[in-house]
Design an enzyme around this catalytic site. Structure first.
Site, PDB file in Angstrom:
ATOM      1  N   THR A 145     -55.347 123.289  33.642  1.00  0.00           N
ATOM      2  CA  THR A 145     -54.160 122.607  32.900  1.00  0.00           C
ATOM      3  C   THR A 145     -53.356 123.644  31.936  1.00  0.00           C
ATOM      4  O   THR A 145     -54.082 124.129  31.228  1.00  0.00           O
ATOM      5  CB  THR A 145     -54.630 121.402  32.226  1.00  0.00           C
ATOM      6  OG1 THR A 145     -55.517 120.464  33.079  1.00  0.00           O
ATOM      7  CG2 THR A 145     -53.669 120.610  31.557  1.00  0.00           C
ATOM      8  N   GLU A 146     -52.348 123.595  32.075  1.00  0.00           N
ATOM      9  CA  GLU A 146     -51.169 124.381  31.380  1.00  0.00           C
ATOM     10  C   GLU A 146     -51.895 125.828  31.332  1.00  0.00           C
ATOM     11  O   GLU A 146     -51.599 126.696  30.322  1.00  0.00           O
ATOM     12  CB  GLU A 146     -51.425 124.058  29.856  1.00  0.00           C
ATOM     13  CG  GLU A 146     -51.055 122.451  29.642  1.00  0.00           C
ATOM     14  CD  GLU A 146     -49.870 121.912  30.480  1.00  0.00           C
ATOM     15  OE1 GLU A 146     -49.049 122.599  30.938  1.00  0.00           O
ATOM     16  OE2 GLU A 146     -49.520 120.485  30.360  1.00  0.00           O
ATOM     17  N   LEU A 147     -52.291 126.283  32.428  1.00  0.00           N
ATOM     18  CA  LEU A 147     -52.941 127.618  32.389  1.00  0.00           C
ATOM     19  C   LEU A 147     -54.004 128.106  31.343  1.00  0.00           C
ATOM     20  O   LEU A 147     -54.311 129.178  30.970  1.00  0.00           O
ATOM     21  CB  LEU A 147     -51.921 128.636  32.596  1.00  0.00           C
ATOM     22  CG  LEU A 147     -51.119 128.763  33.932  1.00  0.00           C
ATOM     23  CD1 LEU A 147     -50.130 129.917  33.895  1.00  0.00           C
ATOM     24  CD2 LEU A 147     -51.823 128.786  35.199  1.00  0.00           C
TER      25      LEU A 147
END
Length: 465
Positions: A145-147
């Site tokens: 998630t979100e890198l």
């Protein structure tokens, strides 16, 4: 040979309706169905569906040389199945080409990797099961998630069996190093890292239609020329962006689809290829290891997690949510577990971000709330009702130690049941084999008796003659 790795992220949250304090205990449905359906329809018609057809055309026209990867959250897939089933069909058509890879991530697009390893692993499995059921692929490369990524998270990812991970090419981590190489994790050496080249990715995502940009207009031949002119040793350029870039953030009239369609032709002229993340990590050797002791992400200049957990509001909501994680895992209430997934989505915490909110920053652009404080109040009202429902099944009076003991007991009972079932199955099999053996012996004895009887009759007949 230089290689471009395209990866697109698809995610939309289940947005919450306006939920008042007086709704707590009286209304257990939390979602703004009208808004969710309207947004999903709009983005799918303007972006997702035409983008799918564009990529399919690019694959066919390039004779399969164009490759692309997708990371689609389970939350988004649920909504797409409900509101835009034709998108699922077009994605299946893309998957059949063999030129598309699906990446792993958390089902709920959550921040579980920062708080709860058990929940993190459960969600990854849940997501990958969904991807395999829909598209016939089991993801091999992970994208959080979100890198979000750190050394601790790397160890968890490696333990789950992934060989590669995608994350941000954060400047404060790389220093003088380039993101255009394959690296490996210092904490988990077998885990290979593909780093986003945020500059060239943002040239498409955010600057493509900016009239004030010095490089405007951005054409396909110019863009490919930039990649071709990078140092010879830099063989990988990772272009990671939201799928809404195509048609939504950069509307059709900007020429974004024509730009994409032209990329394979100009890339071939320059001797540049395309590859999926799995192809890259299987063919390219890492040049160095990277250590990231603190979590990084794609967001803001800081490239950290402060966009989601950077203030008191966000941390209060985050801690309260995960305080009931063990209790939720114990229950078998399908509706409760569904709400648990929807409430973990990182977007809810993003809306509470107070950084640069009043200066037109990206945080306020995507938020359905007028202020972060309104987002916090609404979420906490919903969360309060959710926790009341959880505690109705597992009361707050039960301390965590008691709860853990209960969980251990349940797990042990489950293990014992599994062992007993195996023993029972084995006993049944042995009984069946013994029965079969007896029946076989009886059959052989009967056949032998019949032969003896026939032989006796034949002998008597011969003697009489």
């Amino acid at each position: 040979m230089k290689t471009i790795c395209f990866y697109f992220q698809i995610h939309q949250p289940f947005r919450l309706k306006r939920y008042r304090f007086f709704d707590i205990g009286n209304d257990h449905y939390y979602y703004d169905d009208f808004n969710n359906e309207e947004i999903m329809h709009r983005i799918a018609q303007r972006s997702y569906i035409p983008a799918n057809y564009t990529l399919l055309e690019m694959i066919k026209n390039s004779n399969g040389k164009f490759k692309v990867a997708f990371s689609i959250s389970g939350i988004a897939l649920e909504q797409l199945e409900i509101y835009v089933p034709e998108f699922i069909d077009s994605m299946k058509e893309l998957a059949k080409t063999g030129c598309v890879e699906f990446l792993s991530e958390t089902y709920a697009h959550s921040l579980a990797s920062l708080k709860d390893p058990i929940e993190f692993a459960n969600q990854v499995k849940m997501h990958d099961d969904k991807i395999e059921a829909l598209f016939g692929q089991r993801p091999k490369v992970f994208r959080n998630t979100e890198l979000i990524y750190s050394d601790d998270i790397a160890c968890q990812i490696a333990d789950m069996g992934f060989k590669g991970c995608i994350t941000e090419g954060a400047k404060h981590i790389l220093g003088w190093k380039s993101p255009n190489y394959l690296y490996n994790s210092a904490a988990a050496p077998k885990l290979k890292l593909l780093l986003k080249n945020y500059k060239v990715s943002d040239d498409i995502s955010f600057r493509f239609s900016n009239y004030e940009w010095s490089e405007y207009p951005l054409t396909a031949d110019k863009f490919i020329g930039w990649i071709a002119n990078t140092p010879e040793s830099e063989q990988i350029v990772n272009l990671f962006m939201n799928y809404e870039t195509l048609g939504e953030l950069q509307p059709r009239e900007t020429g974004i689809f024509e730009f994409m369609k032209a990329l394979p032709r100009f890339a071939e002229e320059k001797g540049i290829g395309f590859a999926t993340p799995t192809e890259i990590i299987s063919k390219v050797k890492p040049v160095d290891s990277l250590s990231m002791p603190y979590p990084i992400s794609w967001a803001d200049e800081e490239r950290d997690t402060s966009a989601w957990l950077g203030n008191v509001l966000q941390n209060e909501a985050f801690e309260k949510l995960y305080s009931v994680a063990e209790r939720v895992r114990l229950c078998d209430d399908r509706r409760l577990k569904q709400d648990w997934n929807y409430l973990q989505t990182s977007d809810h915490f993003y809306y509470m971000c107070t950084k640069h909110f009043n200066d037109g920053a990206v945080h306020s652009h995507y938020s359905p709330y007028e202020t972060p404080y309104e987002a916090f109040t609404n979420y906490m009202n919903v969360l309060s009702d959710f926790i009341v429902r959880v505690e109705a099944q597992y009361p707050a009076e039960i301390e965590n130690e008691e709860l853990n003991a209960l969980i251990t007991t349940i797990k042990n009972q489950a293990s014992e049941i599994e062992i007993l079932q195996k023993e029972l199955k084995s006993a049944k099999l042995e009984k069946q084999q013994a029965k079969t053996k007896v029946e076989t012996s009886k059959s052989k004895a009967k056949v032998t008796a019949n032969k003896n009887t026939k032989a006796t009759v034949s002998s008597k007949t011969t003697t009489k003659v």
